[in-house]
Enzyme design. Structure first.
Site, PDB file in Angstrom:
ATOM      1  N   THR A 177     -11.714  50.315   9.835  1.00 36.22           N
ATOM      2  CA  THR A 177     -12.747  50.828  10.738  1.00 36.22           C
ATOM      3  C   THR A 177     -14.075  50.100  10.542  1.00 36.22           C
ATOM      4  O   THR A 177     -15.063  50.450  11.178  1.00 36.22           O
ATOM      5  CB  THR A 177     -12.952  52.337  10.536  1.00 36.22           C
ATOM      6  OG1 THR A 177     -13.031  52.599   9.139  1.00 36.22           O
ATOM      7  CG2 THR A 177     -11.810  53.119  11.138  1.00 36.22           C
ATOM      8  N   THR A 197     -16.062  47.472   5.196  1.00 37.20           N
ATOM      9  CA  THR A 197     -16.478  46.237   4.543  1.00 37.20           C
ATOM     10  C   THR A 197     -17.503  45.510   5.400  1.00 37.20           C
ATOM     11  O   THR A 197     -18.513  45.010   4.903  1.00 37.20           O
ATOM     12  CB  THR A 197     -15.251  45.328   4.317  1.00 37.20           C
ATOM     13  OG1 THR A 197     -14.217  46.109   3.736  1.00 37.20           O
ATOM     14  CG2 THR A 197     -15.585  44.180   3.400  1.00 37.20           C
ATOM     15  N   HIS A 203      14.428  57.619  35.884  1.00 31.75           N
ATOM     16  CA  HIS A 203      13.855  58.460  34.837  1.00 31.75           C
ATOM     17  C   HIS A 203      12.334  58.225  34.739  1.00 31.75           C
ATOM     18  O   HIS A 203      11.536  59.154  34.799  1.00 31.75           O
ATOM     19  CB  HIS A 203      14.549  58.138  33.502  1.00 31.75           C
ATOM     20  CG  HIS A 203      14.010  58.880  32.330  1.00 31.75           C
ATOM     21  ND1 HIS A 203      14.737  59.862  31.669  1.00 31.75           N
ATOM     22  CD2 HIS A 203      12.825  58.808  31.671  1.00 31.75           C
ATOM     23  CE1 HIS A 203      14.035  60.339  30.673  1.00 31.75           C
ATOM     24  NE2 HIS A 203      12.855  59.701  30.650  1.00 31.75           N
ATOM     25  N   GLU A 204      11.943  56.961  34.634  1.00 32.99           N
ATOM     26  CA  GLU A 204      10.514  56.643  34.478  1.00 32.99           C
ATOM     27  C   GLU A 204       9.734  56.996  35.740  1.00 32.99           C
ATOM     28  O   GLU A 204       8.618  57.503  35.662  1.00 32.99           O
ATOM     29  CB  GLU A 204      10.309  55.167  34.127  1.00 32.99           C
ATOM     30  CG  GLU A 204      11.001  54.703  32.832  1.00 32.99           C
ATOM     31  CD  GLU A 204      10.617  55.514  31.602  1.00 32.99           C
ATOM     32  OE1 GLU A 204       9.519  56.119  31.597  1.00 32.99           O
ATOM     33  OE2 GLU A 204      11.408  55.558  30.647  1.00 32.99           O
TER      34      GLU A 204
END
Ligand SMILES: Nc1ncnc2c1ncn2[C@@H]1O[C@H](COP(=O)(O)OP(=O)(O)OP(=O)(O)O)[C@@H](O)[C@H]1O
Ligand SMILES: [Zn+2]
EC number: 3.4.24.-
Length: 723
Positions: free
Chosen positions: A333, A336, A549-550
């Site tokens: 994130t 450093t 399906h999608e």
């Protein structure tokens, strides 16, 4: 006659060393004439003069050439030649001429020298020399010229020793042997004891009355012996010097390698504990500009920057700044990066250390590294010390067998942090993913007493980070970073950087000039779901099932008010999936409404409902299992956690077996109702929009992947442009 060539080292600087050809006969004759010392032998006048002394049978044209350098006399200087002459012919410079005649009658032993000195056979020594081997005929003729010398001339058997070294050795052995018998004679040549022994030669010449013609040959032999001895010592010295040089260079290389090679140097440091090499990094080029999407953290750290810029200003007012700052957040994130930016903003040195470096198996090494780090830093204050993975040095573990000296290391860290005053200008920034794991002593006031959270970026932060990294590559104007940002909930800065990089690589592989949305979407899916499985051959039947399906998911999402907007639908297999539909929240959702949760359930149901409606109950597939998992999870949480079930009321129910069987069955009942209702809603929508459903499925079968805009075009009944 033998010609000797020697290189002449000019004494005066800048002069090119000449190569002077000196016939050996001249060299020897030079011994006779004080006016023609070796130095001047290259003049034609002197050559003529010397010719007189050259025996008739010697034809200069067929003179074999020997190089003096081969004899180790390459660096013979003028003075040395004089000395050589003096050695060979003592008193020569005083113009002493040998005039006496040669008497053969004295010789009774095998050689002249044996007669005089014992058993030394000067000529057998000469014969064993390389010179003799190279020019046996010439030397033999010299030897046979010395008729009164009962020289034993061997026509073959000069033991063919294989190497020159051996030859030299054997010569030296012979000389050494001879030394036992006639020590002073040979020693004189070897050890350059020019006095008495050389007089012997002179005396010898005189007393034996050697005829002039033979004197040449005699002295040739002498010269040979002398040169041999010289060559031997020279060679020995040279090789000794060379060996020493090589050993020295190897030693230096070894030390250099030991210091340069990180592995070796770590071992070296580990075993000695002499880790004093702590180098700071000046972080001028990293500023807060480089860290995106963590505005709160930047604001909190701003005062630390001010302090580092001018420590006195703060302490004059009696204010106390924290010595240590703890950056807490998930990996990648930018912790450093933030610490570097603090050093960069303040333009002070940055000391980086990773907690795992201090975690040593050897007693005192971790502690001594911490000591060194702080000593260096204090000497260069104001500065920033950054300790990454602080939990691996400052964790709570006490003397575990895996980390036997961690306590010692923590204590050293605590001691160092206590050991300097706040106004010294050293700021320690620690980073950790698990603040709970830290030793309590570390987070007490006076140590890491300021905590800054570095969370995963929100949608705005992600957009900023994406823009920042997109600006480092070539990208098309149509790219909308916000769309990618919306689809990358939970991505860290490092992951977003990786996403852009992968997209750039993909564009390069595909031979594109710029990165477009397509590459960005591609790399997002790759990171989220694994690489595409293009190589997988999926039969048409399965492809068709997947397409319906999608499309089912997409249709429900499109026609449900509270569902998230569709981003993309694809039947390209990726990771474990055969296809997927992705939806994008407009914003990161902090809260979700009941309607939104129900919509999510409905969209999940869309896939199975579609299969059932199109292919019949007997042909439904296993492909919907994760959809059901998803829907069931939502329903369960609605009932047990969110108080969204009228029957069970506003109460939370834990998963454990503490619940009564009645409550458990009531919960199950509620979940089942929610799921069934959801299923029915989905069925209703798909039945209503059967035409759109079919169109979308066919478009997917044709194009494999459709983005939001294309889906909309298809659902509005328009024709897709051929891509
Ligand atoms: N907020 C951000 N803005 C810009 N770049 C970022 C951000 N966060 C991460 N990055 C990029 O990701 C890289 C890795 O981040 P960094 O090493 O700072 O993360 P970290 O939080 O220290 O991770 P870890 O906990 O694993 O050490 C950075 O060098 C930078 O290129
Ligand atoms: Zn599905």
């Amino acid at each position: 006659m033998i010609t000797l060539i020697y290189r002449w080292e000019c004494v005066a600087a800048g002069q090119v060393p000449e190569q002077v050809t000196v016939p050996l006969s001249h060299l020897i004759n030079a011994f006779h004439s004080p006016k023609n010392i070796a130095v001047s032998v290259n003049t034609s006048a002197s050559q003529k003069q010397h010719r007189e002394h050259v025996p008739e049978h010697d034809t200069p044209s067929s003179e074999p050439v020997l190089n003096l350098r081969d004899l180790g006399l390459s660096e013979l200087k003028i003075g040395q030649i004089d000395r050589l002459v003096e050695n060979l012919l003592p008193g020569f410079h005083k113009d002493k001429r040998v005039t006496s005649h040669w008497h053969t009658s004295h010789v009774s032993a095998q050689s002249f020298f044996e007669n005089k000195y014992g058993h030394l056979d000067m000529f057998s020594t000469l014969r064993s020399s390389s010179l003799y081997r190279q020019h046996p005929k010439t030397l033999r003729s010299i030897c046979s010229d010395l008729q009164c010398f009962p020289v034993f001339i061997q026509s073959r058997g000069f033991k063919t020793l294989k190497s020159r070294t051996r030859r030299l050795q054997s010569t030296s052995e012979r000389l050494a042997e001879a030394q036992n018998i006639t020590p002073s004679f040979v020693k004189g040549f070897l050890l350059r004891d020019r006095g008495t022994d050389l007089e012997s030669l002179d005396k010898l010449m005189k007393t034996k009355n050697i005829p002039e013609a033979h004197q040449d040959a005699f002295k040739t032999g002498f010269a040979e012996g002398f040169l041999k001895a010289q060559a031997l010592t020279q060679k020995t010295n040279d090789s000794l010097r060379r060996t020493r040089l090589i050993v020295f260079i190897l030693l230096l290389l070894g030390i250099y390698g030991l210091l340069k090679n990180p592995f070796l140097s770590v071992r070296f440091r580990t075993t000695t504990g002499l880790d004093s090499a702590v180098d700071p990094v000046q972080m001028k080029n990293v500023t807060f500009e480089h860290v995106k999407g963590v505005e709160e953290a930047k604001q909190e750290l701003q005062e630390v920057v001010e302090f580092l810029k001018n420590p006195q200003k703060f302490t004059v007012l009696g204010g106390k700044l924290p010595k240590g700052i703890l950056l807490v957040g998930p990996p990648g994130t930018g912790k450093t990066l933030l610490a570097r930016a603090v050093a960069g903003e303040a333009d002070v040195p940055f000391y980086y250390a990773s907690g795992s470096e201090f975690d040593e198996m050897f007693v005192g090494v971790g502690a001594s590294r911490i000591r060194n780090l702080f000593r260096e830093a204090k000497a260069n204050a104001p500065c920033v010390i950054f300790i990454d993975e602080l939990d691996s040095v400052g964790g709570k573990r006490i003397e575990s067998p895996m980390h036997p000296y961690s306590r010692q290391t923590i204590n050293q860290l605590l001691a160092e942090m206590d050991g300097f005053k706040p106004n010294e200008g050293v700021i320690i920034i620690g980073a950790t993913n698990f603040p709970e794991a830290l030793d309590n002593a570390l987070i007490r006031p006076g140590r890491f007493d300021m905590q800054v959270t570095v969370p995963r970026p929100d949608v705005r932060g992600r957009t900023e980070i994406l823009k920042w990294y997109l600006n480092k590559i070539k990208f098309d104007k149509s790219v909308d970073p916000e769309i990618i940002a919306r689809g990358t909930v939970g991505f860290s800065g490092a992951e977003l950087e990786n996403l852009v990089n992968q997209a750039a690589l993909k564009a390069a592989v595909d031979g594109k000039e710029m990165v477009t949305m397509k590459e960005l979407e591609f790399s997002k899916d790759k990171i989220l779901m694994g690489p595409e499985r293009r190589s997988v051959e999926i039969d048409n039947k399965n492809k068709t099932i997947t397409a319906y399906h999608e499309s089912g998911h997409a249709i429900i999402a499109y026609y449900t008010k509270d569902a998230m907007p569709i981003n993309k639908a694809t039947i390209m297999p990726r990771g474990p999936t055969l296809g997927h539909v992705s939806l994008l929240p407009e914003n990161d959702r902090w809260n979700e409404t009941r309607a939104q949760l129900l919509a999510q359930m409905d969209v999940s149901m869309g896939g199975r409902v579609a299969e059932e409606l199109i292919f019949g109950t007997d042909h439904i597939t296993t492909g919907a299992s994760s959809d059901f998992d998803n829907a069931t999870q939502i329903a369960k949480r609605m009932v047990t956690r969110f108080g969204m079930s009228e029957k069970l009321g506003v109460m939370t129910y834990s998963d454990s077996g503490t619940l009564s069987p009645e409550t458990q069955s009531a919960i199950e009942q509620e979940i089942r109702i929610l799921l069934r209702e959801s299923y029915e809603r989905a069925k209703h929508i798909l039945k209503t929009h059967a035409k759109e459903h079919k169109n979308l499925a066919e478009a997917l079968l044709t194009y494999e992947t459709l983005d939001a805009k294309e889906i909309q075009i298809v659902l509005e009944g328009k024709k897709l442009e051929v891509r």
